[in-house]
Structures are given as structure tokens and as C-alpha cells.
Design a protein around this motif. Structure first.
Motif, PDB file in Angstrom:
ATOM      1  N   GLY A  81       0.620  -0.630  -0.026  1.00  0.00           N
ATOM      2  CA  GLY A  81      -0.009  -0.039   0.089  1.00  0.00           C
ATOM      3  C   GLY A  81       0.851   1.223   0.517  1.00  0.00           C
ATOM      4  N   LEU A  82       0.982   2.277  -0.861  1.00  0.00           N
ATOM      5  CA  LEU A  82       1.723   3.678  -0.789  1.00  0.00           C
ATOM      6  C   LEU A  82       1.421   4.625   0.488  1.00  0.00           C
ATOM      7  CD1 LEU A  82       1.091   4.661  -4.421  1.00  0.00           C
ATOM      8  CD2 LEU A  82       2.503   2.604  -3.530  1.00  0.00           C
ATOM      9  N   VAL A  83       2.165   5.088   0.208  1.00  0.00           N
ATOM     10  CA  VAL A  83       2.356   6.261   1.556  1.00  0.00           C
ATOM     11  C   VAL A  83       2.184   7.003   1.392  1.00  0.00           C
ATOM     12  CG1 VAL A  83       3.240   6.605   3.686  1.00  0.00           C
ATOM     13  CG2 VAL A  83       3.293   4.442   3.420  1.00  0.00           C
ATOM     14  N   ASP A  84       1.372   7.832   1.983  1.00  0.00           N
ATOM     15  CA  ASP A  84       1.760   9.599   1.379  1.00  0.00           C
ATOM     16  C   ASP A  84       2.140  10.562   2.449  1.00  0.00           C
ATOM     17  OD1 ASP A  84       1.982  11.510  -0.315  1.00  0.00           O
ATOM     18  OD2 ASP A  84      -0.685  11.669  -1.273  1.00  0.00           O
ATOM     19  N   THR A  85       2.742  11.397   2.242  1.00  0.00           N
ATOM     20  CA  THR A  85       3.055  11.805   3.661  1.00  0.00           C
ATOM     21  C   THR A  85       2.850  13.654   3.099  1.00  0.00           C
ATOM     22  OG1 THR A  85       5.493  11.369   2.866  1.00  0.00           O
ATOM     23  CG2 THR A  85       4.521  10.513   4.659  1.00  0.00           C
ATOM     24  N   THR A 114      -1.900   4.874   3.785  1.00  0.00           N
ATOM     25  CA  THR A 114      -1.465   5.198   4.613  1.00  0.00           C
ATOM     26  C   THR A 114      -1.621   7.358   4.052  1.00  0.00           C
ATOM     27  OG1 THR A 114      -0.442   3.865   5.255  1.00  0.00           O
ATOM     28  CG2 THR A 114       0.301   5.921   6.173  1.00  0.00           C
ATOM     29  N   LEU A 115      -2.387   7.957   4.955  1.00  0.00           N
ATOM     30  CA  LEU A 115      -1.715   9.805   4.519  1.00  0.00           C
ATOM     31  C   LEU A 115      -1.376   9.652   6.372  1.00  0.00           C
ATOM     32  CD1 LEU A 115      -4.763  10.252   3.543  1.00  0.00           C
ATOM     33  CD2 LEU A 115      -2.912   9.832   2.320  1.00  0.00           C
ATOM     34  N   VAL A 116      -0.075  11.043   5.561  1.00  0.00           N
ATOM     35  CA  VAL A 116      -0.072  12.249   6.597  1.00  0.00           C
ATOM     36  C   VAL A 116      -0.309  13.299   6.558  1.00  0.00           C
ATOM     37  CG1 VAL A 116       1.993  12.745   8.813  1.00  0.00           C
ATOM     38  CG2 VAL A 116       1.841  10.208   7.280  1.00  0.00           C
ATOM     39  N   ASP A 117      -1.293  14.356   7.349  1.00  0.00           N
ATOM     40  CA  ASP A 117      -2.096  15.345   6.738  1.00  0.00           C
ATOM     41  C   ASP A 117      -1.306  16.665   7.419  1.00  0.00           C
ATOM     42  OD1 ASP A 117      -4.591  17.240   6.227  1.00  0.00           O
ATOM     43  OD2 ASP A 117      -4.275  17.345   8.923  1.00  0.00           O
ATOM     44  N   MET A 118      -1.493  17.857   6.503  1.00  0.00           N
ATOM     45  CA  MET A 118      -0.566  18.878   6.483  1.00  0.00           C
ATOM     46  C   MET A 118      -0.961  19.449   7.739  1.00  0.00           C
ATOM     47  SD  MET A 118       2.810  19.082   5.357  1.00  0.00           S
ATOM     48  CE  MET A 118       3.601  17.843   4.418  1.00  0.00           C
ATOM     49  N   PRO A 119      -0.549  20.690   8.631  1.00  0.00           N
ATOM     50  CA  PRO A 119      -1.110  21.179   9.128  1.00  0.00           C
ATOM     51  C   PRO A 119      -2.139  22.666   9.295  1.00  0.00           C
ATOM     52  CG  PRO A 119       1.749  21.525   9.077  1.00  0.00           C
ATOM     53  CD  PRO A 119       1.229  20.358   8.506  1.00  0.00           C
ATOM     54  N   LEU A 120      -1.730  22.889   7.963  1.00  0.00           N
ATOM     55  CA  LEU A 120      -2.160  24.251   7.523  1.00  0.00           C
ATOM     56  C   LEU A 120      -3.099  23.302   6.383  1.00  0.00           C
ATOM     57  CD1 LEU A 120       0.190  25.832   4.739  1.00  0.00           C
ATOM     58  CD2 LEU A 120       0.593  23.813   6.217  1.00  0.00           C
ATOM     59  N   ASN A 121      -4.342  25.163   6.213  1.00  0.00           N
ATOM     60  CA  ASN A 121      -5.103  25.290   5.445  1.00  0.00           C
ATOM     61  C   ASN A 121      -6.751  24.814   6.430  1.00  0.00           C
ATOM     62  OD1 ASN A 121      -3.405  26.261   3.720  1.00  0.00           O
ATOM     63  ND2 ASN A 121      -3.677  24.316   2.484  1.00  0.00           N
ATOM     64  N   SER A 122      -6.210  23.685   7.093  1.00  0.00           N
ATOM     65  CA  SER A 122      -7.629  24.034   8.268  1.00  0.00           C
ATOM     66  C   SER A 122      -7.161  24.876   8.866  1.00  0.00           C
ATOM     67  CB  SER A 122      -7.429  22.030   8.721  1.00  0.00           C
ATOM     68  OG  SER A 122      -6.227  22.457   9.850  1.00  0.00           O
ATOM     69  N   LEU A 123      -8.397  24.919   9.471  1.00  0.00           N
ATOM     70  CA  LEU A 123      -8.877  26.233  10.541  1.00  0.00           C
ATOM     71  C   LEU A 123      -9.511  25.659  11.913  1.00  0.00           C
ATOM     72  CD1 LEU A 123     -10.369  28.819   8.213  1.00  0.00           C
ATOM     73  CD2 LEU A 123      -7.712  28.673  10.046  1.00  0.00           C
ATOM     74  N   PRO A 124      -8.279  25.168  13.295  1.00  0.00           N
ATOM     75  CA  PRO A 124      -7.433  25.755  13.232  1.00  0.00           C
ATOM     76  C   PRO A 124      -6.012  24.880  12.375  1.00  0.00           C
ATOM     77  CG  PRO A 124      -8.094  24.406  15.230  1.00  0.00           C
ATOM     78  CD  PRO A 124      -9.471  24.138  14.374  1.00  0.00           C
TER      79      PRO A 124
END
Length: 470
Positions: A81-85, A114-124
Motif C-alpha cells: 500500500g502506498l504511503v503519502d506523507t 496511509t496518509l500524513v496530513d499537513m498542519p495548514l489550510n485547516s482551521l485551526p
């Protein structure tokens, strides 16, 4: 020759699933194999001809149980399975751009488990422990794939880095130039030094959008529909200068630094030299930099806008060479979606980001096969490499003991990209109308099928935390 199942390691739990294929991508190469799964993990990778006493064979064995599902994939390829960070999910706060349910469905449909989500563009943004808990609360029960989180490093949040680190974020993202959203300001030179020193003390990971703000200010400002004007506004020199600064910081402070979405091939020699010197620096690039070129972007086609930008064909060739020689460590999507109305046909005003989460595997494979690369390379770049970056030791390979995360690919079949058929929330993509090689048939997460036979199943993904050293 048929090999007796007794030659295999006796499992600690009953085997639940057996996947057989004439082409299984393992760390040693591509070969025929039968992969057995027990308790959500790969129990063994056996020769394809192995007698399988799992309920369908002639001699069921009590150590294995009799209820295992055996699925023969024929000549379809079984990949890890691919991993996208590098994914911007934007939820909560800008969920109309993308949300956890839609992003993770798109990931599963594209063979990403598997994903790792970036910390910006969400609020907060994910810049405090409280904000992390908010995001985890929204994501829980919506994830179709396993999901982790990056923290954010901003001016003034030094005191938040250790609590976020202790809570299991995979590292800290920073910008050296404006991020595009006011709630996530960039680090000045003094801020960068302080953040890098603090992360080094944590033995953490600093991941950086590397463009120098001075070079961007001096460049012509983009406006109007012409892509050439936008390309001139994000010169290679901006990337090169920022990367040189990061290498210097990593060299002096010992910080582990990862360069995000490398676009400028001019920076490759300094990166290779730093690695040879033992500097703790890694680098990623993205499907759009490997498969698209500046020469093909039509005027007004802001679905191609991203920062740093898609550059010329010769630049793309150099990125491929750096992937082949290991200077570039991995390929991840930088999926950065927005609503359709933000993609106005003016490169100065349009939102910068490319939506490609579901299409990364076939897009990269289409170009890779043309250049003579193999599916073993794809697994290394898009599964093993990102898993190693994030310290996900249970992911990234088909071998005993790892999570039973799989993607099934028909590598010789083609399809034409129809934006309406994509699972991400807004159907805008730079790949619209392109014919790509590689149809993703199905995906499994921890031994459970999560897509195939009509689409994604109910969410079963888990929220991940960074694995602590012992």
C-alpha cells in the motif's frame, strides 16, 4: 514444484487472508508469491506454488484455521500500500475544499493506504496540542485509510513543539516564504534557527517549504492568464537559496531536515553533496513535477498552478535522474485542493495547488515505464521511501511482520481521467483528459479490503502516532 505449507513459519494467529499473484513486489524484487495475512499483518511471503491448507486446499491445518479467504489476482501486480506523507485535507474549517472522508476515499481508490496530513489550510492549524486534538476528533471515524498528522512550526510557538512531539506528530512543517493563509506565517531567519535548534533537541523532523522570500519579492509578480508569467514569478533561484540555507542549518545544528516538493533541479548537486557529507537531509518530489511540463500548460489553465511551479521538460528529466540515483528519497502528492471557484483563469489570483491524490500512482507509473523504470522502483519511491521518512516501520513493504496493506494494479491497462469519477471533493485536476497506464483494482488495509468491487467500503482507518524509540 509445489512447496509444502509446512515449510513456512507457523503463524501466531489463524491466517485470515491469502493473496496470490504472479507479480508480487517485495523488497527483493518482483516475483510470483502467495502472501498470507494473520491478525492484520503479513504472516509470510511464500512461493506461488505453495500448497495452501487454509480451508480451500486439500489438507486444512489447525494452526492456520479453515476460514481464510484465498484470492488469486492472476497477473495483476500486488504492491505494498502506498504511503503519502504530503496531503492537505483542510478539515475542519475549510472542509468545503477537502475533508477527511473524501480525501481518504480518494486515497484508497488510488492504492494509498496511509496518509500524513499537513498542519495548514485547516482551521485551526495543527500548531498546538489543543488544535491537534480538535483535528483528531474531526477525523476519527471518517478515515478510510490510516492517518497521521504533522505539526506546524510558526513564529512564537516554540513552547508548543514538545507537547505536539510528545503527542505523536510525525514532525513539524515550516514555510520560509508566505504560505498563502494568514494563520500560518512563515519563519524568518532568526525563527528558523530557534525552531531548528528546538527540533534537534527533540531529535524530531523539520519539513520545509523551501522558497526564499527575497527572491520572490524581486521576481516579476504574476498576473493574467499566461503561465510563463507565473513561472517567472517563482524562479529556481528562490528554491536554491532556501535549500542552501536549510542545508547550512542542518549541518550546523544536526537537525533532521526534509525538503518538501522539490521542483528546481538546480538544487540537486548541493543536496547530493550534503548527503555525502552526512548532513541529515532528505528530499521529496511530486507526481506533477515528474509527469507535467511548463511547455504544455495552456494559458488560463490554473489547475496546473502550484508553488513551487511545474518547470520545463529538461528540469523534469533531471528530477527523474535524481530519483534513479537516490538523491531524491520519495514521491508524494502534495494534494492541495480548493473549491472550483478559486481556480480563476488568472495565475496571479488563483489558488495554488494541484489535486492528484487518486491519480499519483498511475501518473508516475505512466512516465516511469516510458523511461524504463520498474514497479519495484515505484514501490521504493511511493511506499518504502515515505514510510521511512515518517518512521512508519510497520508500513512500506510486503514482508513478514508488516501491516497487511496492499494495492492491486493492472499496470498495462489504460484509462482516460474523468474528473467526475474522482473521489476527492472538488473535481478539478491537471490530469483531466489524460490517458494513463495503471488501473488500481483494489486496496487492503491491515488485511481488510477497503476498495474494489464498486468503490470504498466503510471507514476503518486508524489515527496514527509517531513510533517512539525505546
Amino acid at each position: 514444484m509445489r512447496v509444502a505449507a509446512t515449510d513456512a513459519r507457523v503463524p501466531v494467529a489463524p491466517v485470515e487472508l491469502v493473496l496470490r499473484s504472479t507479480r508480487v513486489v517485495t523488497p527483493e524484487g518482483v516475483r510470483p508469491a502467495s502472501v498470507t495475512v494473520a491478525d492484520g499483518r503479513i504472516e509470510a511471503v511464500l512461493p506461488y506454488e505453495t500448497d495452501l491448507p487454509y480451508g480451500t486446499g486439500p489438507t486444512p491445518g489447525p494452526a492456520y484455521g479453515t476460514g481464510a479467504v484465498v484470492e488469486d489476482l492472476g497477473d495483476d501486480v500486488l504492491l505494498p500500500g502506498l504511503v503519502d506523507t504530503h496531503v492537505h485535507i483542510n478539515d475542519p474549517g475549510r472542509a468545503e475544499w477537502e475533508g477527511f472522508a473524501t480525501a481518504t476515499r480518494a486515497a484508497a481508490a488510488g492504492g494509498i493506504t496511509t496518509l500524513v496530513d499537513m498542519p495548514l489550510n485547516s482551521l485551526p492549524p495543527t500548531t498546538t496540542l489543543e488544535h491537534l486534538r480538535t483535528k483528531q476528533g474531526v477525523a476519527r471515524d471518517k478515515a478510510h485509510v490510516d492517518l497521521g498528522f504533522w505539526g506546524g512550526a510558526l513564529p512564537g510557538n516554540l513552547a508548543d513543539l514538545r507537547p505536539l512531539h510528545d503527542a505523536g506528530v510525525f514532525g513539524f512543517k515550516a514555510f520560509l516564504s508566505p504560505s498563502g493563509v494568514e494563520e500560518f506565517p512563515s519563519l524568518g531567519p532568526g525563527d528558523l534557527e530557534a525552531v531548528a535548534a528546538r527540533i534537534a533537541a527533540l531529535d524530531g523532523l523539520l519539513i520545509v517549504h523551501a522558497e526564499d522570500p527575497g527572491h520572490l519579492l524581486r521576481a516579476p509578480q504574476p498576473e493574467g492568464p499566461r503561465y510563463s508569467g507565473f513561472l517567472a514569478s517563482r524562479p529556481r533561484a528562490a528554491e536554491n537559496e532556501a535549500i542552501a540555507r536549510l542545508i547550512s542549518v542542518a549541518r550546523r545544528l544536526g537537525t533532521r531536515v526534509h525538503i518538501l516538493h522539490l521542483s528546481s533541479s538546480d538544487a540537486l548537486p548541493m543536496i547530493a553533496a550534503a548527503k555525502a557529507d552526512g548532513v541529515r537531509v532528505t528530499v521529496e518530489t511530486c507526481p506533477h513535477f515528474l509527469t507535467l511540463t511548463a511547455e504544455e500548460v495552456p494559458d488560463g489553465a490554473t489547475e496546473f498552478k502550484c508553488c513551487p511551479p511545474i518547470r520545463e521538460a529538461a528540469n523534469r528529466d533531471a528530477l527523474w535522474a535524481a530519483l534513479a540515483d537516490g538523491t531524491i528519497d520519495c514521491v508524494v502528492s502534495d494534494h492541495s485542493p480548493c473549491t472550483t471557484d478559486l481556480k480563476v483563469p488568472d495565475f496571479g489570483r488563483a489558488w495554488g495547488g494541484i489535486s492528484s491524490l487518486q491519480l499519483g500512482l498511475p501518473a508516475v507509473w505512466t512516465e516511469a515505464r516510458r523511461r524504463g523504470h520498474t514497479l519495484h522502483d515505484i514501490a521504493r519511491w511511493m511506499s518504502g521511501g515515505p514510510a521511512a521518512l515518517a518512521g512508519l516501520d510497520d508500513k512500506g513493504a510486503i514482508e513478514a511482520g508488516r501491516h497487511a496493506d496492499f494495492a492491486v494494479l493492472a499496470p498495462d491497462e489504460t484509462f482516460t481521467v474523468d474528473p467526475a469519477a474522482l473521489h476527492h471533493r472538488n473535481h478539478v485536476t491537471a490530469y483531466a483528459g489524460k490517458t494513463l497506464h495503471g488501473v488500481v483494482r483494489a486496496a487492503w488495509l491491515r488485511g481488510r479490503r477497503i476498495t474494489g468491487h464498486g468503490g470504498p467500503t466503510e471507514p476503518t482507518g486508524l489515527l496514527l502516532e509517531r513510533q517512539r524509540s525505546t
